[in-house]
Design a protein around this motif. Sequence first.
Motif, PDB file in Angstrom:
ATOM      1  N   LEU A 153      -0.596   6.951   5.856  1.00  0.00           N
ATOM      2  CA  LEU A 153      -1.312   7.158   6.988  1.00  0.00           C
ATOM      3  C   LEU A 153      -2.199   6.474   7.391  1.00  0.00           C
ATOM      4  CD1 LEU A 153      -3.837   7.916   3.784  1.00  0.00           C
ATOM      5  CD2 LEU A 153      -2.860  10.200   4.385  1.00  0.00           C
ATOM      6  N   PHE A 154      -1.995   4.976   7.239  1.00  0.00           N
ATOM      7  CA  PHE A 154      -3.041   4.154   7.231  1.00  0.00           C
ATOM      8  C   PHE A 154      -4.225   3.924   8.342  1.00  0.00           C
ATOM      9  CE2 PHE A 154       0.468   2.578   4.529  1.00  0.00           C
ATOM     10  CZ  PHE A 154      -0.384   2.211   3.704  1.00  0.00           C
ATOM     11  N   THR A 155      -3.309   4.350   9.784  1.00  0.00           N
ATOM     12  CA  THR A 155      -4.016   4.329  10.460  1.00  0.00           C
ATOM     13  C   THR A 155      -4.442   5.632  11.293  1.00  0.00           C
ATOM     14  OG1 THR A 155      -2.928   5.808  11.941  1.00  0.00           O
ATOM     15  CG2 THR A 155      -1.844   3.327  12.702  1.00  0.00           C
ATOM     16  N   ARG A 156      -4.608   6.265  10.410  1.00  0.00           N
ATOM     17  CA  ARG A 156      -6.029   7.297   9.877  1.00  0.00           C
ATOM     18  C   ARG A 156      -6.872   7.453   9.615  1.00  0.00           C
ATOM     19  NH1 ARG A 156      -3.722  13.022   9.212  1.00  0.00           N
ATOM     20  NH2 ARG A 156      -1.644  12.613  10.865  1.00  0.00           N
ATOM     21  N   VAL A 157      -7.596   5.430   9.110  1.00  0.00           N
ATOM     22  CA  VAL A 157      -8.870   5.421   8.600  1.00  0.00           C
ATOM     23  C   VAL A 157      -8.776   3.698   9.658  1.00  0.00           C
ATOM     24  CG1 VAL A 157      -8.466   6.150   5.855  1.00  0.00           C
ATOM     25  CG2 VAL A 157      -7.926   4.624   6.588  1.00  0.00           C
ATOM     26  N   GLY A 158      -7.872   3.905  10.696  1.00  0.00           N
ATOM     27  CA  GLY A 158      -8.266   2.703  11.127  1.00  0.00           C
ATOM     28  C   GLY A 158      -7.711   1.444  11.071  1.00  0.00           C
ATOM     29  N   LEU A 159      -6.727   1.348  10.344  1.00  0.00           N
ATOM     30  CA  LEU A 159      -5.774   0.262   9.653  1.00  0.00           C
ATOM     31  C   LEU A 159      -4.383   0.864  10.814  1.00  0.00           C
ATOM     32  CD1 LEU A 159      -6.845   0.866   6.371  1.00  0.00           C
ATOM     33  CD2 LEU A 159      -7.771  -0.998   7.722  1.00  0.00           C
ATOM     34  N   ALA A 160      -3.812  -0.992  10.194  1.00  0.00           N
ATOM     35  CA  ALA A 160      -2.456  -0.683  10.660  1.00  0.00           C
ATOM     36  C   ALA A 160      -1.482  -0.394   9.972  1.00  0.00           C
ATOM     37  CB  ALA A 160      -2.001  -2.296  10.926  1.00  0.00           C
ATOM     38  N   GLY A 161      -0.463  -0.068  10.901  1.00  0.00           N
ATOM     39  CA  GLY A 161       0.884   0.452   9.395  1.00  0.00           C
ATOM     40  C   GLY A 161       1.244  -0.336   8.352  1.00  0.00           C
ATOM     41  N   ALA A 162       1.447  -1.744   9.500  1.00  0.00           N
ATOM     42  CA  ALA A 162       1.811  -2.321   8.201  1.00  0.00           C
ATOM     43  C   ALA A 162       0.616  -3.188   6.548  1.00  0.00           C
ATOM     44  CB  ALA A 162       1.963  -3.850   9.316  1.00  0.00           C
ATOM     45  N   ASP A 163       1.193  -2.618   5.818  1.00  0.00           N
ATOM     46  CA  ASP A 163       0.643  -2.057   4.880  1.00  0.00           C
ATOM     47  C   ASP A 163       1.717  -2.573   3.861  1.00  0.00           C
ATOM     48  OD1 ASP A 163      -2.381  -1.877   4.052  1.00  0.00           O
ATOM     49  OD2 ASP A 163      -0.479  -1.182   2.501  1.00  0.00           O
ATOM     50  N   MET A 164       1.657  -3.371   2.595  1.00  0.00           N
ATOM     51  CA  MET A 164       2.608  -2.909   1.932  1.00  0.00           C
ATOM     52  C   MET A 164       3.791  -3.640   2.351  1.00  0.00           C
ATOM     53  SD  MET A 164       0.102  -1.099  -0.863  1.00  0.00           S
ATOM     54  CE  MET A 164       1.210  -1.339  -2.756  1.00  0.00           C
ATOM     55  N   GLY A 165       3.934  -4.203   3.141  1.00  0.00           N
ATOM     56  CA  GLY A 165       5.312  -4.531   3.362  1.00  0.00           C
ATOM     57  C   GLY A 165       6.347  -3.349   4.060  1.00  0.00           C
ATOM     58  N   ALA A 166       5.492  -2.196   4.961  1.00  0.00           N
ATOM     59  CA  ALA A 166       5.777  -0.908   5.035  1.00  0.00           C
ATOM     60  C   ALA A 166       6.524  -1.299   6.100  1.00  0.00           C
ATOM     61  CB  ALA A 166       4.495  -0.086   5.998  1.00  0.00           C
ATOM     62  N   CYS A 167       6.060  -1.459   7.261  1.00  0.00           N
ATOM     63  CA  CYS A 167       6.549  -2.330   8.705  1.00  0.00           C
ATOM     64  C   CYS A 167       8.003  -3.011   8.258  1.00  0.00           C
ATOM     65  CB  CYS A 167       5.652  -3.301   9.435  1.00  0.00           C
ATOM     66  SG  CYS A 167       4.604  -2.549  10.723  1.00  0.00           S
ATOM     67  N   GLY A 168       8.464  -3.796   7.350  1.00  0.00           N
ATOM     68  CA  GLY A 168       9.332  -4.315   7.151  1.00  0.00           C
ATOM     69  C   GLY A 168      10.955  -3.083   6.427  1.00  0.00           C
ATOM     70  N   ILE A 169       9.809  -2.732   5.153  1.00  0.00           N
ATOM     71  CA  ILE A 169      11.305  -1.986   4.701  1.00  0.00           C
ATOM     72  C   ILE A 169      11.246  -1.067   4.243  1.00  0.00           C
ATOM     73  CG2 ILE A 169      11.409  -0.844   2.116  1.00  0.00           C
ATOM     74  CD1 ILE A 169       9.671  -3.519   1.012  1.00  0.00           C
ATOM     75  N   LEU A 170      10.315   0.766   5.233  1.00  0.00           N
ATOM     76  CA  LEU A 170      10.494   1.584   6.088  1.00  0.00           C
ATOM     77  C   LEU A 170      11.560   1.595   6.990  1.00  0.00           C
ATOM     78  CD1 LEU A 170       9.333   4.628   5.775  1.00  0.00           C
ATOM     79  CD2 LEU A 170       7.654   4.382   7.107  1.00  0.00           C
ATOM     80  N   PRO A 171      11.782   0.808   7.838  1.00  0.00           N
ATOM     81  CA  PRO A 171      12.596   0.918   8.793  1.00  0.00           C
ATOM     82  C   PRO A 171      14.275   1.050   8.306  1.00  0.00           C
ATOM     83  CG  PRO A 171      10.773  -0.092   9.995  1.00  0.00           C
ATOM     84  CD  PRO A 171      10.812  -0.281   8.299  1.00  0.00           C
ATOM     85  N   ARG A 172      14.551  -0.303   7.161  1.00  0.00           N
ATOM     86  CA  ARG A 172      14.816  -0.701   6.530  1.00  0.00           C
ATOM     87  C   ARG A 172      16.029   1.481   6.287  1.00  0.00           C
ATOM     88  NH1 ARG A 172      13.507  -5.751   6.637  1.00  0.00           N
ATOM     89  NH2 ARG A 172      14.397  -7.228   6.383  1.00  0.00           N
ATOM     90  N   ILE A 173      15.158   2.012   5.629  1.00  0.00           N
ATOM     91  CA  ILE A 173      15.419   2.922   4.889  1.00  0.00           C
ATOM     92  C   ILE A 173      16.170   4.184   5.896  1.00  0.00           C
ATOM     93  CG2 ILE A 173      14.918   4.825   3.486  1.00  0.00           C
ATOM     94  CD1 ILE A 173      12.819   2.375   1.889  1.00  0.00           C
ATOM     95  N   ILE A 174      15.404   4.429   7.083  1.00  0.00           N
ATOM     96  CA  ILE A 174      14.810   5.345   7.731  1.00  0.00           C
ATOM     97  C   ILE A 174      14.792   5.256   9.191  1.00  0.00           C
ATOM     98  CG2 ILE A 174      13.372   7.058   6.655  1.00  0.00           C
ATOM     99  CD1 ILE A 174      11.068   6.690   8.322  1.00  0.00           C
ATOM    100  N   GLY A 175      15.216   3.585   9.580  1.00  0.00           N
ATOM    101  CA  GLY A 175      15.711   3.238  11.208  1.00  0.00           C
ATOM    102  C   GLY A 175      14.422   2.751  11.519  1.00  0.00           C
ATOM    103  N   GLN A 176      14.103   1.971  12.526  1.00  0.00           N
ATOM    104  CA  GLN A 176      13.125   1.284  13.264  1.00  0.00           C
ATOM    105  C   GLN A 176      12.465   2.677  14.076  1.00  0.00           C
ATOM    106  OE1 GLN A 176      12.416  -1.496  12.904  1.00  0.00           O
ATOM    107  NE2 GLN A 176      10.387  -1.735  14.836  1.00  0.00           N
ATOM    108  N   GLY A 177      12.890   3.392  14.871  1.00  0.00           N
ATOM    109  CA  GLY A 177      12.564   4.780  15.962  1.00  0.00           C
ATOM    110  C   GLY A 177      11.062   5.603  14.725  1.00  0.00           C
TER     111      GLY A 177
END
Length: 280
Positions: free
Chosen positions: A152-176
């Motif tokens: 929920l990082f964007t809920r407080v005005g931050l990027a979803g790119a936190d602690m590796g989320a943009c790199g790791i999460l797509p590898r688990i559940i897919g990019q979309g």
Amino acid sequence: MTNPMQAKRRAFKDHRAEHFRFETSEDGRVATITLDRPDKKNPLTFDSYQELTDLFRALGQASDVRAVVLTGAGDNFCSGGDVFEIIEPLTRMAMPDLIAFTRMTGDLVRQIRACPQPVIAAVDGVCAGAGAILAMASDHRMATPEAKTAFLFTRVGLAGADMGACGILPRIIGQGRAADLLFTGRAMTAAEGHAWGFYNALHPRESLLEAARAYARNLADGPWFAHAMTKKMLDQEWSMGIEEMIESEAQAQAICMATGDFRRAFEAFAAKEKPRFEGN
């Protein structure tokens, strides 16, 4: 005379944690880390971030601990960074302190991924923000039907790119699917998480921890040196081409073939017995 390795094992089995509960099974092979601020849904603080990072770094030298269960107290996993103990102070920090903080939080993910033990997240209830990251960084995730997981990082005005989320999460559940969760900050239901492969299994609340520990025990009693090698390869091969992958795995497997565990497994198979793995 005391064997230094035995002394080290005793010291780690007796590890004392200030900001969460740390306990091990009787033989020390399975450790359980319980985030333990149930009145606030187990949020993280500056101190608990650092202590968790130090613990997972130390696990790299803990030959007695062979699998780790990460969970939360009071029917919730983790609500993320404590609003008043982390978020509010961050709004008053200058850039050098902010980058020091974000690098420190990222180091926690790095240490979870780097420790040789498989880490099993047992998730119930709220799993949000940095809590969702902890689950994501784990090797195996189990949840209850009540689990709600939100980046929920964007809920407080931050990027979803936190602690590796943009790199790791797509590898688990897919990019979309990852893009949807990271842009909107919406909660992923347990059913979605299971269908998408984020959660490996769903269990009733009353049996979740038992199931996670049983899974951890199965790994801990197995070829744990080989499990550590598997974890290393899963991480290392993200950035490799096919030629590097094949060569890297050839070397990894040759190392495992040189262990006593490989020989003992063959001998047990030939004798129609259960193999005994010793990690060497």
